[in-house]
Design an enzyme around this catalytic site. Structure first.
Site, mmCIF file in Angstrom:
data_model
loop_
_atom_site.group_PDB
_atom_site.id
_atom_site.type_symbol
_atom_site.label_atom_id
_atom_site.label_comp_id
_atom_site.label_asym_id
_atom_site.label_seq_id
_atom_site.Cartn_x
_atom_site.Cartn_y
_atom_site.Cartn_z
ATOM 1 N N CYS A 98 -5.142 0.519 -9.343
ATOM 2 C CA CYS A 98 -3.677 0.456 -9.182
ATOM 3 C C CYS A 98 -3.184 -0.921 -9.627
ATOM 4 C CB CYS A 98 -3.309 0.683 -7.719
ATOM 5 S SG CYS A 98 -1.538 0.483 -7.436
ATOM 6 N N HIS A 126 -14.275 -2.161 2.895
ATOM 7 C CA HIS A 126 -13.431 -1.214 2.159
ATOM 8 C C HIS A 126 -13.555 -1.512 0.663
ATOM 9 C CE1 HIS A 126 -9.752 0.600 0.522
ATOM 10 N NE2 HIS A 126 -9.785 1.404 1.565
ATOM 11 N N GLU A 128 -11.488 -1.643 -1.739
ATOM 12 C CA GLU A 128 -10.512 -2.594 -2.299
ATOM 13 C C GLU A 128 -10.878 -4.034 -1.928
ATOM 14 O OE1 GLU A 128 -6.300 -1.863 -1.485
ATOM 15 O OE2 GLU A 128 -5.938 -4.005 -1.658
ATOM 16 N N CYS A 193 1.554 -2.954 0.023
ATOM 17 C CA CYS A 193 2.367 -2.401 -1.069
ATOM 18 C C CYS A 193 3.565 -1.606 -0.544
ATOM 19 C CB CYS A 193 1.505 -1.537 -1.982
ATOM 20 S SG CYS A 193 1.154 0.072 -1.281
ATOM 21 N N SER A 221 -9.552 7.019 4.391
ATOM 22 C CA SER A 221 -8.323 6.555 3.735
ATOM 23 C C SER A 221 -7.638 5.544 4.644
ATOM 24 C CB SER A 221 -7.399 7.748 3.462
ATOM 25 O OG SER A 221 -6.076 7.292 3.263
ATOM 26 N N ASN A 223 -4.862 3.798 4.435
ATOM 27 C CA ASN A 223 -3.426 3.913 4.728
ATOM 28 C C ASN A 223 -3.128 5.119 5.620
ATOM 29 O OD1 ASN A 223 -1.829 6.089 3.009
ATOM 30 N ND2 ASN A 223 -3.550 5.383 1.776
HETATM 31 FE FE1 SF4 Z 1 -1.289 1.261 -5.277
HETATM 32 FE FE2 SF4 Z 1 -0.205 1.062 -2.829
HETATM 33 FE FE3 SF4 Z 1 -0.871 3.424 -3.795
HETATM 34 FE FE4 SF4 Z 1 -2.791 1.692 -3.114
HETATM 35 S S1 SF4 Z 1 -1.325 2.682 -1.741
HETATM 36 S S2 SF4 Z 1 -2.732 2.954 -4.962
HETATM 37 S S3 SF4 Z 1 -1.805 -0.246 -3.727
HETATM 38 S S4 SF4 Z 1 0.721 2.034 -4.652
#
Ligand code: SF4
Length: 309
Positions: A98, A126, A128, A193, A221, A223
Protein backbone atom coordinates in the site's frame (compact mmCIF):
# COMPACT_ATOMS: atom_id res chain seq x y z
CA UNK A 1 -34.63 -10.28 19.09
CA UNK A 2 -33.03 -7.84 16.63
CA UNK A 3 -35.26 -5.18 15.09
CA UNK A 4 -32.72 -2.61 13.87
CA UNK A 5 -29.50 -3.15 11.94
CA UNK A 6 -26.91 -0.38 11.84
CA UNK A 7 -24.42 -0.53 8.98
CA UNK A 8 -21.14 1.33 9.46
CA UNK A 9 -19.98 3.55 6.61
CA UNK A 10 -17.25 3.34 5.62
CA UNK A 11 -16.59 -0.34 6.19
CA UNK A 12 -14.72 -3.08 4.32
CA UNK A 13 -12.24 -2.61 1.49
CA UNK A 14 -9.84 0.36 1.59
CA UNK A 15 -7.92 1.73 -1.40
CA UNK A 16 -4.72 -0.17 -0.54
CA UNK A 17 -6.54 -3.50 -0.39
CA UNK A 18 -8.40 -2.85 -3.64
CA UNK A 19 -5.08 -2.10 -5.34
CA UNK A 20 -3.36 -5.25 -4.00
CA UNK A 21 -6.26 -7.51 -4.93
CA UNK A 22 -6.62 -5.97 -8.39
CA UNK A 23 -2.88 -6.37 -9.00
CA UNK A 24 -2.88 -10.07 -8.13
CA UNK A 25 -6.13 -10.66 -9.98
CA UNK A 26 -4.74 -9.06 -13.12
CA UNK A 27 -1.45 -10.95 -12.95
CA UNK A 28 -3.21 -14.31 -12.52
CA UNK A 29 -5.40 -13.57 -15.52
CA UNK A 30 -2.52 -12.55 -17.74
CA UNK A 31 0.32 -15.03 -17.17
CA UNK A 32 0.47 -18.77 -17.71
CA UNK A 33 3.29 -19.47 -15.28
CA UNK A 34 3.06 -19.89 -11.48
CA UNK A 35 2.50 -16.75 -9.42
CA UNK A 36 3.98 -16.63 -5.91
CA UNK A 37 2.67 -14.25 -3.26
CA UNK A 38 4.98 -13.29 -0.41
CA UNK A 39 2.75 -13.31 2.72
CA UNK A 40 -1.03 -13.12 2.57
CA UNK A 41 -1.93 -10.55 -0.09
CA UNK A 42 -4.31 -9.06 2.50
CA UNK A 43 -5.21 -10.57 5.87
CA UNK A 44 -8.53 -12.16 4.94
CA UNK A 45 -9.12 -15.91 4.79
CA UNK A 46 -11.86 -15.73 2.14
CA UNK A 47 -9.77 -13.53 -0.18
CA UNK A 48 -6.64 -15.68 0.24
CA UNK A 49 -8.57 -18.94 -0.30
CA UNK A 50 -10.12 -17.46 -3.46
CA UNK A 51 -6.69 -16.71 -4.91
CA UNK A 52 -5.34 -20.11 -3.85
CA UNK A 53 -8.14 -21.76 -5.82
CA UNK A 54 -6.98 -19.80 -8.86
CA UNK A 55 -3.43 -21.14 -8.49
CA UNK A 56 -1.64 -18.42 -6.50
CA UNK A 57 1.07 -19.92 -4.28
CA UNK A 58 1.40 -18.15 -0.93
CA UNK A 59 4.85 -18.28 0.66
CA UNK A 60 6.35 -16.93 3.88
CA UNK A 61 9.95 -17.52 2.83
CA UNK A 62 11.12 -15.79 -0.36
CA UNK A 63 13.50 -18.71 -1.13
CA UNK A 64 10.41 -20.83 -1.89
CA UNK A 65 9.95 -18.87 -5.14
CA UNK A 66 12.19 -20.29 -7.91
CA UNK A 67 14.70 -17.90 -9.54
CA UNK A 68 13.03 -15.75 -12.19
CA UNK A 69 9.48 -16.45 -11.00
CA UNK A 70 6.65 -13.95 -10.66
CA UNK A 71 6.31 -12.76 -7.05
CA UNK A 72 3.73 -10.38 -5.66
CA UNK A 73 4.53 -8.52 -2.44
CA UNK A 74 1.52 -8.12 -0.17
CA UNK A 75 -0.21 -4.86 0.80
CA UNK A 76 1.65 -4.89 4.15
CA UNK A 77 5.06 -4.16 2.63
CA UNK A 78 8.36 -6.03 2.89
CA UNK A 79 11.76 -5.75 4.52
CA UNK A 80 14.28 -4.20 2.05
CA UNK A 81 16.43 -7.34 2.50
CA UNK A 82 13.66 -9.28 0.75
CA UNK A 83 13.65 -6.78 -2.14
CA UNK A 84 17.43 -7.19 -2.47
CA UNK A 85 17.14 -10.98 -2.47
CA UNK A 86 14.43 -10.77 -5.15
CA UNK A 87 16.64 -8.55 -7.33
CA UNK A 88 19.64 -10.87 -6.99
CA UNK A 89 17.50 -13.83 -8.02
CA UNK A 90 15.86 -11.92 -10.87
CA UNK A 91 12.38 -12.52 -9.53
CA UNK A 92 9.72 -10.66 -11.49
CA UNK A 93 8.29 -8.59 -8.65
CA UNK A 94 4.92 -6.88 -8.53
CA UNK A 95 5.01 -4.73 -5.42
CA UNK A 96 1.45 -4.40 -4.09
CA UNK A 97 2.59 -2.62 -0.91
CA UNK A 98 0.00 0.00 0.00
CA UNK A 99 1.42 3.44 -0.87
CA UNK A 100 0.58 4.55 2.69
CA UNK A 101 2.81 1.80 4.06
CA UNK A 102 5.55 2.77 1.58
CA UNK A 103 5.34 6.30 2.99
CA UNK A 104 6.16 4.96 6.49
CA UNK A 105 9.13 3.02 5.03
CA UNK A 106 10.44 6.20 3.45
CA UNK A 107 10.07 8.14 6.72
CA UNK A 108 11.96 5.42 8.63
CA UNK A 109 14.67 5.17 5.95
CA UNK A 110 15.28 8.93 5.96
CA UNK A 111 15.26 9.14 9.77
CA UNK A 112 17.87 6.37 9.98
CA UNK A 113 20.02 8.13 7.39
CA UNK A 114 19.72 11.38 9.35
CA UNK A 115 21.06 9.68 12.48
CA UNK A 116 17.86 9.20 14.50
CA UNK A 117 16.92 6.37 16.81
CA UNK A 118 13.52 5.12 15.53
CA UNK A 119 10.63 4.14 17.75
CA UNK A 120 8.13 2.13 15.72
CA UNK A 121 4.75 2.04 17.46
CA UNK A 122 3.08 -1.21 16.45
CA UNK A 123 2.55 -4.89 17.07
CA UNK A 124 5.86 -6.76 16.95
CA UNK A 125 5.69 -9.67 14.51
CA UNK A 126 2.96 -8.17 12.29
CA UNK A 127 3.97 -8.31 8.59
CA UNK A 128 3.83 -4.52 8.26
CA UNK A 129 5.98 -3.92 11.35
CA UNK A 130 8.56 -6.50 10.24
CA UNK A 131 8.79 -4.76 6.88
CA UNK A 132 9.17 -1.25 8.30
CA UNK A 133 11.66 -2.36 10.94
CA UNK A 134 13.75 -3.86 8.15
CA UNK A 135 14.56 -0.34 6.90
CA UNK A 136 16.92 0.13 9.85
CA UNK A 137 16.82 -2.92 12.15
CA UNK A 138 19.76 -1.79 14.32
CA UNK A 139 18.27 1.64 14.90
CA UNK A 140 14.64 0.64 15.46
CA UNK A 141 12.77 -0.41 18.60
CA UNK A 142 9.17 -1.59 18.38
CA UNK A 143 6.93 -0.26 21.17
CA UNK A 144 3.33 -1.29 21.66
CA UNK A 145 2.36 0.50 24.88
CA UNK A 146 3.34 3.17 27.40
CA UNK A 147 5.04 0.40 29.44
CA UNK A 148 7.20 -0.51 26.43
CA UNK A 149 8.25 3.13 26.15
CA UNK A 150 9.39 3.18 29.79
CA UNK A 151 11.30 -0.06 29.30
CA UNK A 152 13.58 1.01 26.43
CA UNK A 153 17.11 2.05 27.35
CA UNK A 154 18.20 5.65 26.87
CA UNK A 155 19.05 6.18 23.19
CA UNK A 156 22.23 8.01 22.27
CA UNK A 157 20.60 9.65 19.25
CA UNK A 158 17.55 11.92 18.87
CA UNK A 159 14.26 10.03 18.64
CA UNK A 160 12.01 9.72 15.59
CA UNK A 161 8.59 8.08 15.88
CA UNK A 162 6.61 6.26 13.18
CA UNK A 163 3.56 4.05 13.59
CA UNK A 164 1.95 1.01 12.04
CA UNK A 165 -0.95 2.14 9.84
CA UNK A 166 -3.67 -0.03 11.42
CA UNK A 167 -3.44 0.74 15.13
CA UNK A 168 -6.14 1.81 17.56
CA UNK A 169 -6.33 5.60 17.32
CA UNK A 170 -6.96 5.97 21.08
CA UNK A 171 -4.38 3.45 22.33
CA UNK A 172 -1.77 5.02 20.08
CA UNK A 173 -2.45 8.45 21.57
CA UNK A 174 -1.56 6.99 24.99
CA UNK A 175 1.69 5.53 23.66
CA UNK A 176 2.58 8.77 21.88
CA UNK A 177 1.92 10.74 25.11
CA UNK A 178 4.30 8.41 26.96
CA UNK A 179 6.93 9.00 24.26
CA UNK A 180 6.47 12.77 24.52
CA UNK A 181 6.86 12.60 28.33
CA UNK A 182 10.06 10.59 28.09
CA UNK A 183 11.55 12.22 24.96
CA UNK A 184 10.15 15.78 24.75
CA UNK A 185 12.21 16.52 21.63
CA UNK A 186 11.10 13.45 19.70
CA UNK A 187 9.95 13.99 16.12
CA UNK A 188 6.63 12.27 15.78
CA UNK A 189 4.75 11.01 12.71
CA UNK A 190 1.38 9.43 13.33
CA UNK A 191 0.89 7.14 10.36
CA UNK A 192 -2.47 5.56 11.23
CA UNK A 193 -4.18 5.63 7.83
CA UNK A 194 -7.43 7.29 6.78
CA UNK A 195 -9.19 3.91 6.35
CA UNK A 196 -8.30 2.70 9.84
CA UNK A 197 -9.32 6.04 11.36
CA UNK A 198 -12.66 6.21 9.54
CA UNK A 199 -13.64 2.60 10.32
CA UNK A 200 -12.86 3.09 14.00
CA UNK A 201 -14.84 6.34 14.12
CA UNK A 202 -17.82 4.66 12.44
CA UNK A 203 -17.80 1.70 14.83
CA UNK A 204 -17.60 4.12 17.76
CA UNK A 205 -20.70 6.01 16.64
CA UNK A 206 -22.50 2.75 15.90
CA UNK A 207 -21.60 1.33 19.34
CA UNK A 208 -23.36 4.27 21.01
CA UNK A 209 -26.67 2.85 19.76
CA UNK A 210 -26.04 -0.89 19.37
CA UNK A 211 -26.56 -3.73 21.86
CA UNK A 212 -24.21 -5.96 19.89
CA UNK A 213 -21.55 -5.16 17.28
CA UNK A 214 -20.46 -7.75 14.73
CA UNK A 215 -17.16 -7.14 12.97
CA UNK A 216 -16.42 -9.22 9.89
CA UNK A 217 -12.70 -9.89 9.55
CA UNK A 218 -10.03 -12.52 10.12
CA UNK A 219 -8.24 -12.93 13.45
CA UNK A 220 -4.87 -11.96 11.93
CA UNK A 221 -6.28 -8.72 10.49
CA UNK A 222 -4.96 -5.98 12.76
CA UNK A 223 -7.50 -3.35 11.75
CA UNK A 224 -10.44 -5.79 12.17
CA UNK A 225 -9.31 -6.78 15.66
CA UNK A 226 -9.00 -3.08 16.52
CA UNK A 227 -12.65 -2.53 15.50
CA UNK A 228 -13.76 -5.14 18.03
CA UNK A 229 -11.63 -3.49 20.71
CA UNK A 230 -13.05 -0.04 19.94
CA UNK A 231 -16.64 -1.33 20.24
CA UNK A 232 -15.83 -3.12 23.51
CA UNK A 233 -14.19 0.01 24.88
CA UNK A 234 -17.61 1.67 24.47
CA UNK A 235 -19.10 -0.98 26.78
CA UNK A 236 -20.82 -2.92 23.98
CA UNK A 237 -20.62 -6.64 23.27
CA UNK A 238 -18.62 -7.22 20.10
CA UNK A 239 -17.70 -10.32 18.11
CA UNK A 240 -15.18 -10.91 15.32
CA UNK A 241 -16.38 -13.37 12.65
CA UNK A 242 -15.10 -14.51 9.26
CA UNK A 243 -18.67 -14.78 8.00
CA UNK A 244 -22.22 -15.91 8.75
CA UNK A 245 -21.16 -19.44 9.76
CA UNK A 246 -19.22 -18.10 12.75
CA UNK A 247 -22.27 -16.35 14.22
CA UNK A 248 -23.99 -17.95 17.20
CA UNK A 249 -27.70 -16.93 16.98
CA UNK A 250 -27.77 -16.89 20.80
CA UNK A 251 -25.81 -13.60 20.57
CA UNK A 252 -28.98 -11.94 19.25
CA UNK A 253 -31.17 -13.03 22.18
CA UNK A 254 -31.16 -9.69 23.99
CA UNK A 255 -29.92 -7.47 21.15
CA UNK A 256 -32.63 -5.24 19.75
CA UNK A 257 -30.13 -3.15 17.78
CA UNK A 258 -27.22 -4.86 16.01
CA UNK A 259 -24.28 -2.99 14.47
CA UNK A 260 -22.39 -4.50 11.53
CA UNK A 261 -19.04 -3.48 10.09
CA UNK A 262 -16.00 -5.04 8.40
CA UNK A 263 -12.23 -4.62 8.43
CA UNK A 264 -10.38 -3.03 5.52
CA UNK A 265 -9.52 -6.41 3.96
CA UNK A 266 -13.10 -7.73 3.87
CA UNK A 267 -15.23 -7.88 0.70
CA UNK A 268 -18.78 -6.59 1.17
CA UNK A 269 -20.18 -9.86 -0.22
CA UNK A 270 -19.32 -11.51 3.12
CA UNK A 271 -21.79 -9.18 4.83
CA UNK A 272 -24.75 -9.89 2.54
CA UNK A 273 -25.64 -13.33 4.05
CA UNK A 274 -25.43 -11.84 7.55
CA UNK A 275 -27.82 -9.05 6.56
CA UNK A 276 -30.25 -11.51 4.95
CA UNK A 277 -30.12 -13.74 8.03
CA UNK A 278 -30.88 -10.78 10.30
CA UNK A 279 -33.86 -9.84 8.15
CA UNK A 280 -35.20 -13.38 8.57
CA UNK A 281 -34.76 -13.04 12.32
CA UNK A 282 -36.95 -9.96 12.44
CA UNK A 283 -34.86 -6.93 11.49
CA UNK A 284 -37.17 -4.35 9.95
CA UNK A 285 -35.01 -1.20 10.02
CA UNK A 286 -31.64 -0.96 8.30
CA UNK A 287 -29.83 2.31 8.93
CA UNK A 288 -26.40 3.44 7.74
CA UNK A 289 -24.13 5.17 10.27
CA UNK A 290 -22.06 7.41 8.03
CA UNK A 291 -18.95 9.21 9.31
CA UNK A 292 -17.01 9.84 6.10
CA UNK A 293 -17.12 9.49 2.35
CA UNK A 294 -13.95 7.88 1.01
CA UNK A 295 -12.71 8.83 -2.43
CA UNK A 296 -9.09 7.61 -2.16
CA UNK A 297 -7.87 5.51 -5.11
CA UNK A 298 -4.39 4.20 -5.87
CA UNK A 299 -2.97 3.35 -9.29
CA UNK A 300 -1.95 -0.23 -9.95
CA UNK A 301 1.76 -1.10 -9.48
CA UNK A 302 3.81 0.12 -12.46
CA UNK A 303 5.67 -3.21 -12.69
CA UNK A 304 2.45 -4.88 -13.68
CA UNK A 305 2.67 -3.63 -17.23
CA UNK A 306 6.49 -3.74 -17.36
CA UNK A 307 6.62 -7.40 -16.27
CA UNK A 308 4.02 -8.36 -18.83
CA UNK A 309 6.24 -7.32 -21.73
FE1 SF4 B 1 -3.32 1.03 3.08
FE2 SF4 B 1 -4.64 1.75 5.31
FE3 SF4 B 1 -5.68 -0.05 3.67
FE4 SF4 B 1 -3.52 -0.67 5.13
S1 SF4 B 1 -5.57 -0.22 5.90
S2 SF4 B 1 -3.85 -1.15 2.97
S3 SF4 B 1 -2.44 1.31 5.11
S4 SF4 B 1 -5.27 2.14 3.17
Amino acid sequence: MPRTLLLAEPRGFCAGVVRAIDALDRLLSQVDEPVYVFHEIVHNRYVVDGFKSRGAVFIDDISEAPDGAFVVFSAHGVDPAIIKNAEQRELKVIDATCPLVTKVHLEARKAAKDGYKILLVGHDGHDEVQGTKGEAPDKTSVVDSAQDVLAISDPEAPVFVVTQTTLSVEDTLGTIEAIKDRFPDAEIRNDICYATTNRQQAVKEMAERADLVIVVGSTNSSNSVRLVEVAKSMGVRAQLVDGLNDIDPAWYADAETVGLTAGASVPDELLDPIIEDLKMRGVINIEPVVVAEETVEFRLPLELSENME
